[in-house]
Design a protein around this motif. Sequence first.
Motif, mmCIF file in Angstrom:
data_model
loop_
_atom_site.group_PDB
_atom_site.id
_atom_site.type_symbol
_atom_site.label_atom_id
_atom_site.label_comp_id
_atom_site.label_asym_id
_atom_site.label_seq_id
_atom_site.Cartn_x
_atom_site.Cartn_y
_atom_site.Cartn_z
ATOM 1 N N SER A 199 31.600 39.096 38.830
ATOM 2 C CA SER A 199 30.849 39.801 39.859
ATOM 3 C C SER A 199 31.710 40.036 41.098
ATOM 4 C CB SER A 199 29.596 38.998 40.231
ATOM 5 O OG SER A 199 28.913 39.616 41.307
ATOM 6 N N GLY A 200 32.427 38.990 41.504
ATOM 7 C CA GLY A 200 33.301 39.124 42.663
ATOM 8 C C GLY A 200 34.437 40.104 42.410
ATOM 9 N N TYR A 201 34.909 40.131 41.170
ATOM 10 C CA TYR A 201 35.993 41.041 40.839
ATOM 11 C C TYR A 201 35.507 42.488 40.852
ATOM 12 C CZ TYR A 201 40.212 42.822 38.653
ATOM 13 O OH TYR A 201 41.373 43.509 38.401
ATOM 14 N N VAL A 202 34.286 42.726 40.442
ATOM 15 C CA VAL A 202 33.715 44.074 40.494
ATOM 16 C C VAL A 202 33.631 44.536 41.948
ATOM 17 C CG1 VAL A 202 31.596 45.414 40.143
ATOM 18 C CG2 VAL A 202 32.460 43.945 38.315
ATOM 19 N N ASP A 203 33.211 43.636 42.841
ATOM 20 C CA ASP A 203 33.166 43.974 44.274
ATOM 21 C C ASP A 203 34.572 44.318 44.786
ATOM 22 O OD1 ASP A 203 30.462 43.524 44.318
ATOM 23 O OD2 ASP A 203 30.629 41.477 45.099
ATOM 24 N N TYR A 204 35.546 43.526 44.329
ATOM 25 C CA TYR A 204 36.934 43.763 44.730
ATOM 26 C C TYR A 204 37.394 45.132 44.241
ATOM 27 C CZ TYR A 204 42.038 43.466 44.292
ATOM 28 O OH TYR A 204 43.380 43.723 44.342
ATOM 29 N N ALA B 123 38.859 36.267 31.417
ATOM 30 C CA ALA B 123 38.094 35.340 32.252
ATOM 31 C C ALA B 123 38.992 34.264 32.845
ATOM 32 C CB ALA B 123 36.968 34.703 31.428
ATOM 33 N N ARG B 124 39.952 33.795 32.048
ATOM 34 C CA ARG B 124 40.892 32.781 32.557
ATOM 35 C C ARG B 124 41.730 33.351 33.697
ATOM 36 N NH1 ARG B 124 41.354 31.409 27.012
ATOM 37 N NH2 ARG B 124 43.249 32.677 26.802
ATOM 38 N N ARG B 125 42.138 34.605 33.564
ATOM 39 C CA ARG B 125 42.935 35.223 34.620
ATOM 40 C C ARG B 125 42.104 35.378 35.896
ATOM 41 N NH1 ARG B 125 47.579 38.261 35.668
ATOM 42 N NH2 ARG B 125 47.563 38.477 37.944
ATOM 43 N N LEU B 126 40.840 35.781 35.743
ATOM 44 C CA LEU B 126 39.969 35.893 36.912
ATOM 45 C C LEU B 126 39.820 34.547 37.606
ATOM 46 C CD1 LEU B 126 37.002 38.247 35.902
ATOM 47 C CD2 LEU B 126 39.091 38.798 37.160
ATOM 48 N N ASP B 127 39.613 33.510 36.807
ATOM 49 C CA ASP B 127 39.437 32.169 37.375
ATOM 50 C C ASP B 127 40.701 31.726 38.102
ATOM 51 O OD1 ASP B 127 37.818 29.655 37.567
ATOM 52 O OD2 ASP B 127 39.549 28.855 36.467
ATOM 53 N N LYS B 128 41.841 32.030 37.507
ATOM 54 C CA LYS B 128 43.114 31.670 38.139
ATOM 55 C C LYS B 128 43.280 32.374 39.476
ATOM 56 C CE LYS B 128 48.123 31.907 37.382
ATOM 57 N NZ LYS B 128 49.189 32.380 36.462
ATOM 58 N N ASP B 129 42.802 33.608 39.572
ATOM 59 C CA ASP B 129 42.925 34.381 40.811
ATOM 60 C C ASP B 129 41.771 34.132 41.779
ATOM 61 O OD1 ASP B 129 45.251 35.450 39.878
ATOM 62 O OD2 ASP B 129 44.384 37.349 39.233
ATOM 63 N N ASN C 162 44.216 33.112 54.171
ATOM 64 C CA ASN C 162 45.456 32.862 53.454
ATOM 65 C C ASN C 162 45.232 32.797 51.952
ATOM 66 O OD1 ASN C 162 47.882 32.513 55.224
ATOM 67 N ND2 ASN C 162 46.446 31.188 56.298
ATOM 68 N N PHE C 163 44.025 32.377 51.551
ATOM 69 C CA PHE C 163 43.704 32.390 50.124
ATOM 70 C C PHE C 163 43.735 33.819 49.591
ATOM 71 C CE2 PHE C 163 40.535 32.846 46.725
ATOM 72 C CZ PHE C 163 41.114 32.025 45.776
ATOM 73 N N ARG C 164 43.136 34.733 50.354
ATOM 74 C CA ARG C 164 43.139 36.144 49.956
ATOM 75 C C ARG C 164 44.567 36.701 49.971
ATOM 76 N NH1 ARG C 164 40.175 40.908 53.477
ATOM 77 N NH2 ARG C 164 40.903 42.708 52.245
ATOM 78 N N LEU C 165 45.350 36.306 50.966
ATOM 79 C CA LEU C 165 46.739 36.757 51.040
ATOM 80 C C LEU C 165 47.546 36.241 49.853
ATOM 81 C CD1 LEU C 165 49.207 38.029 52.371
ATOM 82 C CD2 LEU C 165 49.370 36.002 53.841
ATOM 83 N N ASP C 166 47.384 34.955 49.518
ATOM 84 C CA ASP C 166 48.131 34.390 48.393
ATOM 85 C C ASP C 166 47.773 35.097 47.089
ATOM 86 O OD1 ASP C 166 49.503 32.616 49.959
ATOM 87 O OD2 ASP C 166 48.120 30.963 49.633
ATOM 88 N N ARG C 167 46.498 35.419 46.949
ATOM 89 C CA ARG C 167 46.050 36.121 45.747
ATOM 90 C C ARG C 167 46.676 37.511 45.674
ATOM 91 N NH1 ARG C 167 39.744 36.027 45.355
ATOM 92 N NH2 ARG C 167 39.957 37.612 46.964
ATOM 93 N N HIS C 168 46.720 38.195 46.832
ATOM 94 C CA HIS C 168 47.330 39.522 46.876
ATOM 95 C C HIS C 168 48.843 39.430 46.748
ATOM 96 C CE1 HIS C 168 48.083 43.677 47.922
ATOM 97 N NE2 HIS C 168 48.874 43.292 48.905
ATOM 98 N N PHE C 169 49.422 38.365 47.275
ATOM 99 C CA PHE C 169 50.879 38.192 47.254
ATOM 100 C C PHE C 169 51.408 38.189 45.826
ATOM 101 C CE2 PHE C 169 54.604 35.153 48.017
ATOM 102 C CZ PHE C 169 55.451 36.173 48.395
#
Length: 319
Positions: free
Chosen positions: A127-132, A116-122, A38-45
Motif C-alpha cells: 500500500s505504501g509503495y503504491v502511494d510512493y 514482497a521481500r524487496r519492499l520490506d527491505k526498502d 534520513n530513512f527516506r534519504l537512505d532508501r532513495h540513496f
Amino acid sequence: MKGIKWGLLFILYCSQMSIGWSQIVGVAARVNGVEITNFRLDRHFADYLLSQGRSVGAIRSPSVYKRFKNEALEQLIDKELLWQEAQQRGLKVDPARVQAELQKIKSAFSSAESFARRLDKDGFDESGYVDYLEQELAAMMVLESLTRVFSPSEEEVNRLYQLNLRLFERPEQLQARHILLKVDAGADSETDAAVHQQLTSLQQQLSQGADFAALARSYSQDSSAEQGGLLDDFQRGDMVLPFETAAFALVPGDVSEPVRTQYGWHLIKLEQHKPAVSMPAQQAKELIRQQLATQQQAEARDDALARLRADSEIEVLSR
C-alpha cells in the motif's frame, strides 16, 4: 545478540563514513516545512547509486560517499518540490496508470514473494509503495508540463547541419598491417643499408608464402607487433607522408616495397580500403533535431526546478 552485533557494525560503518547517529534517525532536510527523513534519504540513496552504476559497498572514500549522498538528497528535494507542485495544482494520477506501473515493476521479479521481500527491505508495504509510485508519477507529470519545448525550426536544423557537415562524413580510410625495423636518427648509411637488407629478406619470405602477421609478431619493432602489425584505421594526414603515399597506392592484399620514414624501414600490407561515406542528409538532420530537443528539455528542466526552489523554503540539515 546477532542483531546487536550488526547494529554496532552499522554504527561503526557510519562513523567511518563521517555520518553521525543523529543523521541516521533524524531529518535530512525540510522543504516548505515537509520533512525528508534520513530513512527516506537512505532508501532513495540506494536507488540513486544504482542509477549511477554503483553500490554502497563499492565506495571506499568517505568524501566520495558524502558527495553521492548530497547529490541524492538534492534529487530528493527536487522530487518533493514537484510533488508539492502537483498537490497545489490538484493533479491526480489515473489509478490504472499506477497499477500498470506496479505490474511492470512486479514483472521484473521472479515471484511475488521476492517482490514482497524487496519492499520490506526498502521499508515499504504494498500500500505504501503504491502511494510512493503515485507521487513519483505525479512529479513526472508536473515536470513534463513545466518542460514542454517547441520542436526546433527547420531553419535552425539546416543551419547546424551546414555548419557541421564534416561530423556526418567518414573520410576514406585504410586498415593495414606493417613491419617496422627501426633506424636511429643518427645512424650512418652502412647501418641504414643493413636494416634495409634485413627488411628485404622478410619481403622475400612473404613472396614465398610466409604469413605477414606472424613475421610482424616476430620481427617488427613497433608497438603493433603483438597484434601482428595491425594498425588502427587511418586516413590521409594521420601518417607520415612516405608511409601514407605507399599505403594509399596499394590494393587490399598487396604488400608494399620497403618504405623509408623517419622511424626506419617499413613493409606495409593493406587489409581493407574503406571509401569515404556520408550520412544521408535526412538522417543527419534528424539526429540534430533530437539533440536540440534533448538540450532544450534539459535546460527547461533546470530552469523549472530553479524557479520552484526560488519560491520555496528549503532547509538542509544533513551534509
